[in-house]
Design an enzyme around this catalytic site. Structure first.
Site, PDB file in Angstrom:
ATOM      1  N   ASP A 170      -4.641  -1.101  -6.312  1.00 17.45           N
ATOM      2  CA  ASP A 170      -5.028  -1.567  -4.982  1.00 17.45           C
ATOM      3  C   ASP A 170      -6.463  -2.090  -4.980  1.00 17.45           C
ATOM      4  OD1 ASP A 170      -5.627  -1.912  -2.347  1.00 17.45           O
ATOM      5  OD2 ASP A 170      -4.850   0.014  -1.677  1.00 17.45           O
TER       6      ASP A 170
ATOM      7  N   TYR B 253      -2.479   1.280   8.654  1.00 18.96           N
ATOM      8  CA  TYR B 253      -3.237   0.207   9.301  1.00 18.96           C
ATOM      9  C   TYR B 253      -3.244   0.332  10.816  1.00 18.96           C
ATOM     10  CZ  TYR B 253      -3.373  -2.438   4.948  1.00 18.96           C
ATOM     11  OH  TYR B 253      -3.613  -2.853   3.676  1.00 18.96           O
TER      12      TYR B 253
ATOM     13  N   SER C 270      -8.706  -1.392  -1.830  1.00 23.48           N
ATOM     14  CA  SER C 270      -9.408  -0.105  -1.813  1.00 23.48           C
ATOM     15  C   SER C 270     -10.581  -0.103  -2.787  1.00 23.48           C
ATOM     16  CB  SER C 270      -8.456   1.036  -2.191  1.00 23.48           C
ATOM     17  OG  SER C 270      -7.494   1.189  -1.191  1.00 23.48           O
TER      18      SER C 270
ATOM     19  N   ARG D 267       0.844  -1.202   0.000  1.00 21.20           N
ATOM     20  CA  ARG D 267       0.000   0.000   0.000  1.00 21.20           C
ATOM     21  C   ARG D 267       0.872   1.242   0.000  1.00 21.20           C
ATOM     22  NH1 ARG D 267      -5.545  -0.887   3.096  1.00 21.20           N
ATOM     23  NH2 ARG D 267      -6.549  -0.812   1.077  1.00 21.20           N
TER      24      ARG D 267
ATOM     25  N   GLN E   2      -1.301   2.628  -5.733  1.00 22.97           N
ATOM     26  CA  GLN E   2      -2.708   2.921  -5.418  1.00 22.97           C
ATOM     27  C   GLN E   2      -3.670   2.522  -6.542  1.00 22.97           C
ATOM     28  OE1 GLN E   2      -2.768   6.975  -4.074  1.00 22.97           O
ATOM     29  NE2 GLN E   2      -3.468   6.384  -2.046  1.00 22.97           N
TER      30      GLN E   2
HETATM   31  P1  NAD Z   1      -8.652  -1.912   7.226  1.00 21.20           P
HETATM   32  O1  NAD Z   1      -9.639  -2.547   6.323  1.00 21.20           O
HETATM   33  O2  NAD Z   1      -7.423  -2.680   7.605  1.00 21.20           O
HETATM   34  O3  NAD Z   1      -9.404  -1.507   8.584  1.00 21.20           O
HETATM   35  C1  NAD Z   1     -10.575  -0.732   8.571  1.00 21.20           C
HETATM   36  C2  NAD Z   1     -10.512   0.299   9.675  1.00 21.20           C
HETATM   37  O4  NAD Z   1     -10.735  -0.306  10.948  1.00 21.20           O
HETATM   38  C3  NAD Z   1      -9.169   1.050   9.801  1.00 21.20           C
HETATM   39  O5  NAD Z   1      -9.399   2.432   9.653  1.00 21.20           O
HETATM   40  C4  NAD Z   1      -8.683   0.684  11.199  1.00 21.20           C
HETATM   41  O6  NAD Z   1      -7.957   1.728  11.796  1.00 21.20           O
HETATM   42  C5  NAD Z   1      -9.993   0.422  11.914  1.00 21.20           C
HETATM   43  N1  NAD Z   1      -9.892  -0.327  13.167  1.00 21.20           N
HETATM   44  C6  NAD Z   1      -9.078  -1.374  13.493  1.00 21.20           C
HETATM   45  N2  NAD Z   1      -9.301  -1.763  14.757  1.00 21.20           N
HETATM   46  C7  NAD Z   1     -10.289  -0.969  15.261  1.00 21.20           C
HETATM   47  C8  NAD Z   1     -10.958  -0.888  16.524  1.00 21.20           C
HETATM   48  N3  NAD Z   1     -10.654  -1.710  17.514  1.00 21.20           N
HETATM   49  N4  NAD Z   1     -11.904   0.057  16.673  1.00 21.20           N
HETATM   50  C9  NAD Z   1     -12.228   0.909  15.665  1.00 21.20           C
HETATM   51  N5  NAD Z   1     -11.636   0.872  14.464  1.00 21.20           N
HETATM   52  C10 NAD Z   1     -10.666  -0.042  14.253  1.00 21.20           C
HETATM   53  O7  NAD Z   1      -8.214  -0.508   6.667  1.00 21.20           O
HETATM   54  P2  NAD Z   1      -8.269   0.004   5.143  1.00 21.20           P
HETATM   55  O8  NAD Z   1      -9.630   0.445   4.841  1.00 21.20           O
HETATM   56  O9  NAD Z   1      -7.708  -1.054   4.282  1.00 21.20           O
HETATM   57  O10 NAD Z   1      -7.297   1.229   5.100  1.00 21.20           O
HETATM   58  C11 NAD Z   1      -6.810   1.930   6.182  1.00 21.20           C
HETATM   59  C12 NAD Z   1      -5.975   3.108   5.684  1.00 21.20           C
HETATM   60  O11 NAD Z   1      -4.906   2.646   4.838  1.00 21.20           O
HETATM   61  C13 NAD Z   1      -6.690   4.118   4.828  1.00 21.20           C
HETATM   62  O12 NAD Z   1      -7.491   4.982   5.514  1.00 21.20           O
HETATM   63  C14 NAD Z   1      -5.497   4.814   4.159  1.00 21.20           C
HETATM   64  O13 NAD Z   1      -4.950   5.782   5.016  1.00 21.20           O
HETATM   65  C15 NAD Z   1      -4.514   3.701   3.984  1.00 21.20           C
HETATM   66  N6  NAD Z   1      -4.465   3.236   2.583  1.00 21.20           N
HETATM   67  C16 NAD Z   1      -3.364   3.511   1.817  1.00 21.20           C
HETATM   68  C17 NAD Z   1      -3.315   3.077   0.476  1.00 21.20           C
HETATM   69  C18 NAD Z   1      -2.136   3.356  -0.418  1.00 21.20           C
HETATM   70  O14 NAD Z   1      -1.365   4.261  -0.138  1.00 21.20           O
HETATM   71  N7  NAD Z   1      -1.950   2.585  -1.504  1.00 21.20           N
HETATM   72  C19 NAD Z   1      -4.380   2.377  -0.056  1.00 21.20           C
HETATM   73  C20 NAD Z   1      -5.491   2.138   0.748  1.00 21.20           C
HETATM   74  C21 NAD Z   1      -5.510   2.550   2.065  1.00 21.20           C
END
Ligand code: NAD
Length: 376
Positions: free
Chosen positions: A128, A228, A131, A120, A125
């Site tokens: 991905d 994450y 996403s 990530r 991106q």
């Molecule tokens: P994810 O599916 O791993 O998790 C979903 C959400 O659950 C996250 O926001 C996490 O913080 C939250 N979470 C975990 N434990 C929790 C708890 N106990 N209580 C409440 N919330 C909790 O996350 P995701 O959707 O795959 O992505 C997270 C972040 O990754 C994005 O917001 C972004 O900043 C980043 N991201 C970067 C790229 C990239 O640069 N290529 C791509 C996608 C996402």
């Protein structure tokens, strides 16, 4: 170069190519062969693929001499007989749960790349799939909740009286959670949201929702490692449980999306908390397949507990096959563009961190450490 596109099996409705990506591949000098009927569940006919420049045929026809094999879900290794040695298989290969299949791809001389293990980083991106597919899942979760909720989302002032707006609470504000907030807002609900990563507070506010955060106990600073979450302290978990208990009883719709990479999904809602909700409320547990954020949720089922419906969706993107296929196919197209060299040949550059992160097998061996562990 020849690219084969597989027809998926079982309940999977998505397809790994769409006519636009076929045209793009043809423009790059590749011959594209699509398995007959591959697009039908996503409302794309063989004729649509042929009009875009692909040939269509049986599994054996399309695999013959293919350099690159595109799929959504990893196929049973036995169904790839006839693929040539060194052909590259790309899809959602689920190496942790399907280690034996990854070992079988290696034994068959296939190179295999798991799209869900794409690093990530900013450069990746556009490839991905987590996403692109989670975004749709976040949307669909809210729509599905709305269809089971026996009331309206927006406030309505009518001559017969006022309909109060639904209160929606989103737990976990990653890609799916952000889209869930935006969708619930568009549908007219009053939305609040929470996460353990402090950086999400601003994102929640920017979508016009109310942040609900544990105060006084440290959660996860900023974005978290690589965006994450990691496991939180016992003290934080206790404070979060108390916060949720106070808030959840007033909610009509709850969407949970919380995941921690490499670990079972955190438990965020207990039976006792569900019991405090008003009958008729709806919870959607998007983490149901990863162990569940909600006690009692079951993947692929909707259960009713104390009058509260708990939806445990399985493969939500597959219920939006048109959009999900288009975005997934576009993710693959962006990867293929990285894999084709100037002469139009496939080149798997293992020095490239994007490719190295997702590559599981090469030269008959499993080359990825995490995949090796899963296969042993
Ligand atoms: P994810 O599916 O791993 O998790 C979903 C959400 O659950 C996250 O926001 C996490 O913080 C939250 N979470 C975990 N434990 C929790 C708890 N106990 N209580 C409440 N919330 C909790 O996350 P995701 O959707 O795959 O992505 C997270 C972040 O990754 C994005 O917001 C972004 O900043 C980043 N991201 C970067 C790229 C990239 O640069 N290529 C791509 C996608 C996402």
């Amino acid at each position: 170069m020849k690219i084969a596109v597989l027809k998926e099996g079982g309940a999977e409705t998505r397809v790994a190519a769409i006519p636009e990506t076929v045209k793009k591949f043809a423009g790059l000098g590749a011959a594209v062969a699509v398995e007959k009927g591959a697009g039908e569940p996503a409302s794309i006919s063989d004729a649509d693929f042929e009009a875009a420049g692909a040939t269509t045929g049986t599994r054996a026809d399309i695999l013959k001499d293919a350099d690159l094999i595109l799929c959504v879900m990893g196929p049973e290794p036995g169904t790839l007989k006839g693929a040539k040695q060194g052909a590259l298989l790309v899809g959602v290969l689920d190496p942790v749960r399907r280690g034996e299949d990854v070992a079988a791809y290696a034994a068959a001389g296939l190179e295999a790349m798991a799209m869900e293990w794409m690093p990530r980083i900013t450069r990746a991106q556009s490839m991905d799939i987590l996403s692109s597919q989670s975004n749709l899942a976040g949307y669909k979760a809210v729509v599905d909740a709305g269809s089971l909720y026996g009331r309206a989302f927006p406030m309505m002032m009518t001559a017969a009286g006022t309909v109060h707006p639904a209160k929606a609470f989103v737990m976990g504000v990653g890609v799916a959670g952000l889209q869930a907030i935006a969708t619930a807002r568009r549908m007219g609900a009053q939305v609040s949201a929470t996460d353990v990563r402090s950086a999400t507070r601003e994102q929640i506010l920017s979508l016009g929702a109310k942040p609900i955060f544990v105060e006084g106990v440290a959660g996860i600073e900023g974005e978290g490692k690589g965006g994450y979450a990691s496991e939180t302290s016992a003290e934080y978990q206790a404070a979060q449980a108390e916060l949720v208990s106070g808030h959840i009883a007033k909610q009509d719709i709850v969407i949970t999306t919380a995941l921690i990479p490499g670990r079972p999904a955190p438990r965020l809602i207990s039976d006792a908390q569900v019991a405090t909700m008003r009958p008729g409320s709806v919870i959607v547990d998007l983490a149901a397949e990863a162990g569940g954020n909600v006690e009692g949720s079951k993947p692929g089922e909707t259960v009713e507990v104390d009058g509260v419906k708990i939806i445990g969706p399985a493969n939500l993107p597959s219920q939006m096959a048109g959009n999900a296929s288009a975005l997934y196919a576009k993710n693959l197209q962006n990867l293929v563009e990285l894999l084709i060299d100037d002469e139009g040949n496939l080149k798997v550059d293992t020095e490239d961190e994007v490719i190295a992160g997702a590559l599981l097998t090469k030269d008959g061996e499993i080359v990825n450490e995490r995949a090796k562990e899963a296969a042993s």
